[in-house]
Design a protein around this motif. Sequence first.
Motif, mmCIF file in Angstrom:
data_model
loop_
_atom_site.group_PDB
_atom_site.id
_atom_site.type_symbol
_atom_site.label_atom_id
_atom_site.label_comp_id
_atom_site.label_asym_id
_atom_site.label_seq_id
_atom_site.Cartn_x
_atom_site.Cartn_y
_atom_site.Cartn_z
ATOM 1 N N LEU A 137 63.977 -11.624 21.847
ATOM 2 C CA LEU A 137 62.435 -11.766 21.183
ATOM 3 C C LEU A 137 61.743 -12.855 22.163
ATOM 4 O O LEU A 137 60.938 -12.980 22.060
ATOM 5 C CB LEU A 137 63.128 -12.822 20.108
ATOM 6 N N GLY A 138 62.099 -13.561 22.878
ATOM 7 C CA GLY A 138 61.601 -14.672 23.984
ATOM 8 C C GLY A 138 60.966 -13.293 24.815
ATOM 9 O O GLY A 138 59.980 -13.859 25.228
ATOM 10 N N VAL A 139 61.801 -12.711 25.285
ATOM 11 C CA VAL A 139 61.022 -11.834 26.053
ATOM 12 C C VAL A 139 59.685 -10.858 25.827
ATOM 13 O O VAL A 139 59.001 -11.013 26.299
ATOM 14 C CB VAL A 139 61.433 -11.394 27.135
ATOM 15 N N THR A 147 55.862 -11.740 26.174
ATOM 16 C CA THR A 147 55.296 -10.138 26.881
ATOM 17 C C THR A 147 53.781 -9.938 26.331
ATOM 18 O O THR A 147 53.074 -9.555 26.962
ATOM 19 C CB THR A 147 55.588 -9.408 27.428
ATOM 20 N N ALA A 148 54.269 -10.122 25.351
ATOM 21 C CA ALA A 148 52.965 -9.957 24.369
ATOM 22 C C ALA A 148 51.730 -10.784 24.841
ATOM 23 O O ALA A 148 50.307 -10.556 25.048
ATOM 24 C CB ALA A 148 52.958 -10.065 22.932
ATOM 25 N N PHE A 149 52.097 -11.407 24.893
ATOM 26 C CA PHE A 149 51.159 -12.774 25.022
ATOM 27 C C PHE A 149 50.260 -12.821 26.304
ATOM 28 O O PHE A 149 49.327 -12.792 26.616
ATOM 29 C CB PHE A 149 51.731 -14.147 25.651
ATOM 30 N N VAL A 150 51.715 -12.306 27.800
ATOM 31 C CA VAL A 150 51.001 -12.028 29.255
ATOM 32 C C VAL A 150 49.864 -10.922 28.629
ATOM 33 O O VAL A 150 48.587 -10.543 29.565
ATOM 34 C CB VAL A 150 52.323 -11.637 30.119
ATOM 35 N N LEU A 151 50.114 -10.158 28.573
ATOM 36 C CA LEU A 151 49.725 -8.709 28.289
ATOM 37 C C LEU A 151 48.219 -8.560 27.605
ATOM 38 O O LEU A 151 47.303 -8.026 28.295
ATOM 39 C CB LEU A 151 50.329 -7.317 27.420
ATOM 40 N N LEU A 152 48.629 -9.375 26.996
ATOM 41 C CA LEU A 152 47.044 -10.044 26.014
ATOM 42 C C LEU A 152 46.052 -10.719 26.599
ATOM 43 O O LEU A 152 45.290 -10.440 26.552
ATOM 44 C CB LEU A 152 47.936 -10.456 24.499
ATOM 45 N N LEU A 153 46.526 -11.529 27.532
ATOM 46 C CA LEU A 153 45.955 -12.659 28.325
ATOM 47 C C LEU A 153 44.955 -12.057 28.730
ATOM 48 O O LEU A 153 43.964 -12.030 30.143
ATOM 49 C CB LEU A 153 46.610 -13.592 28.626
ATOM 50 N N ALA A 154 45.750 -10.920 29.877
ATOM 51 C CA ALA A 154 45.530 -9.952 30.614
ATOM 52 C C ALA A 154 44.126 -8.703 30.152
ATOM 53 O O ALA A 154 42.650 -9.097 30.905
ATOM 54 C CB ALA A 154 46.643 -9.555 31.559
ATOM 55 N N ALA A 155 44.588 -8.439 29.044
ATOM 56 C CA ALA A 155 43.290 -7.782 28.772
ATOM 57 C C ALA A 155 42.256 -8.313 27.994
ATOM 58 O O ALA A 155 41.523 -7.961 28.727
ATOM 59 C CB ALA A 155 43.978 -7.079 27.610
ATOM 60 N N ARG A 156 41.998 -9.259 27.741
ATOM 61 C CA ARG A 156 41.080 -10.480 27.750
ATOM 62 C C ARG A 156 40.422 -11.201 29.420
ATOM 63 O O ARG A 156 39.440 -10.542 28.962
ATOM 64 C CB ARG A 156 41.746 -11.963 26.856
ATOM 65 N N LEU A 157 40.960 -10.812 30.456
ATOM 66 C CA LEU A 157 40.335 -11.458 31.488
ATOM 67 C C LEU A 157 39.674 -9.614 31.967
ATOM 68 O O LEU A 157 38.658 -9.812 32.548
ATOM 69 C CB LEU A 157 41.618 -11.611 32.463
ATOM 70 N N LEU A 158 41.054 -8.633 31.612
ATOM 71 C CA LEU A 158 39.461 -7.082 32.083
ATOM 72 C C LEU A 158 38.622 -7.241 31.173
ATOM 73 O O LEU A 158 37.404 -6.177 31.710
ATOM 74 C CB LEU A 158 40.312 -6.338 32.370
ATOM 75 N N ALA A 159 38.731 -8.004 29.924
ATOM 76 C CA ALA A 159 37.818 -7.183 28.948
ATOM 77 C C ALA A 159 36.117 -7.973 29.668
ATOM 78 O O ALA A 159 34.983 -8.132 28.706
ATOM 79 C CB ALA A 159 37.546 -7.492 27.809
ATOM 80 N N ILE A 160 35.973 -9.279 30.217
ATOM 81 C CA ILE A 160 34.837 -10.224 31.125
ATOM 82 C C ILE A 160 34.083 -8.394 31.388
ATOM 83 O O ILE A 160 33.099 -8.823 31.169
ATOM 84 C CB ILE A 160 35.352 -11.154 31.740
ATOM 85 N N ARG A 161 34.722 -7.883 32.459
ATOM 86 C CA ARG A 161 33.518 -7.153 32.526
ATOM 87 C C ARG A 161 32.205 -6.240 32.110
ATOM 88 O O ARG A 161 31.038 -6.230 31.861
ATOM 89 C CB ARG A 161 34.329 -6.101 33.371
ATOM 90 N N TRP A 162 33.001 -6.455 30.242
ATOM 91 C CA TRP A 162 32.228 -5.365 29.434
ATOM 92 C C TRP A 162 31.296 -6.946 28.859
ATOM 93 O O TRP A 162 30.245 -6.333 27.850
ATOM 94 C CB TRP A 162 33.153 -4.860 28.298
ATOM 95 N N GLU A 163 31.103 -8.018 28.621
ATOM 96 C CA GLU A 163 30.825 -9.025 28.399
ATOM 97 C C GLU A 163 29.294 -9.462 28.854
ATOM 98 O O GLU A 163 28.108 -9.486 28.690
ATOM 99 C CB GLU A 163 31.483 -10.268 28.286
ATOM 100 N N VAL A 164 29.518 -8.764 30.912
ATOM 101 C CA VAL A 164 28.443 -9.239 31.523
ATOM 102 C C VAL A 164 27.835 -7.973 32.045
ATOM 103 O O VAL A 164 26.599 -8.268 32.762
ATOM 104 C CB VAL A 164 29.133 -9.801 32.800
#
Length: 422
Positions: free
Chosen positions: A398-400, A404-421
């Motif tokens: 459960l920990g892993v 993984t869910a948190f890290v990948l969701l955070l990475a998706a948010r950082l990659l999505a910045i290009r759509w905002e600008v």
Amino acid sequence: MIWKVIEIHLRRLRHNRVEWLLTFVVPIAFFSIFALIFTRGVGSTPRVKVALVNGAAESADNPDAANRCQKVLDNLGQNEGLKVIRGSSDADTVDRKTAETMVRRGTATIAVVIDQQGEQISAELLNDASDQVASQVVSALVTREIMIGTAPMSGIPGQAPAADDELSAEQAQFAEFVQNVASKPDASSDAGTSSTTGEAFSPQSFAPPKIEVVNIIGQGKTNPVISVYAAGIAVMFLLFGATTGGGVLLEERENQTLERLLATQMTMDHLLLGKWFYLTLLGCVQVTVMFLWAQLVFGLNLFEHFDGFAMMTLATASAAASFGLFLATLCRTRGQLGGLSVVAVLTMSALGGSMVPRYVMSEPLQRAGLWTFNAWALDGYDKVFWRELPPSELGPQLGVLMATAFVLLLAARLLAIRWEVT
């Protein structure tokens, strides 16, 4: 005109990287993965994890018997095909209760209990039936070590015990006979001549020792392996479903729906979290339907383990949803996402155990599989349905998965910045 059609498609193929990838790279990649799995091409042959128990030492009534059993165990511990799992101490042997617990928890595949009954040494293998190969391998090795290890004390005709560092001709002859018995139990009837010395050797007084295999996990289950298949297939298609759902982001980007959504009071955080919660809920329903079908049709005991199942399903679906959104924000077109998702999902499924059980893989491949959350998800479902462990034992899995869910969701948010600008 026919050639013109062919020429058009060749030009399309030349400029379509995804089609190149799916046509030429993916087949070679998967051929390589399965070739490495089944030919042991990476690293050494996977060793069977065993716990060693000196049954004669536990009774303490016969020191000589305990020494004879310990000699066999010491020889087993030096075998390259076995990996001895130790307990809390540094000693190679553990007590029977500890060994049985290690097998139930999955720390060891088999516990080898060596004991002496009368003048004969016997063995009991406490087995995890999910590994259908390990018991046969260990049984052959135990047979060989018992017969060779007790040969000087069994009375080979005309042979006195040899020094520890010397093999007499009779002992070498006997070792060859034992090797035949271990590899083919009925070989004792035609093992009367040994190529080692060329002389006749009578093995009638050396019957194979008693080896009893006790399935302490899997015994009495109505359909013991169905949970493994259900979990493997469910996790693989959960990944495919999540990547398909994440691809809606790219469709919204292409038809400018994304720009209109962001022009309202909705932010990118709201959008990604909304999609993540939806994909997680959809994944939970998808896996539940799979296991309900396994319950109704194949006799899986779902409701008896529903608490552990619910925890593992929620964590696995969360990680899959984050994975789908991460791939969607990483790609620029739906075509790129289709090609990348196929490669990523099938690779993780192959290495993580969704297609092939991980116990048949070499140790380096098993360690590589830990980089996929397929392996952690399947280990968790294995604890719930096969080993029937309480939910408190699911902490590592459960920990892993949640990390993984948190890290990948955070990475998706950082990659999505290009759509905002843009």
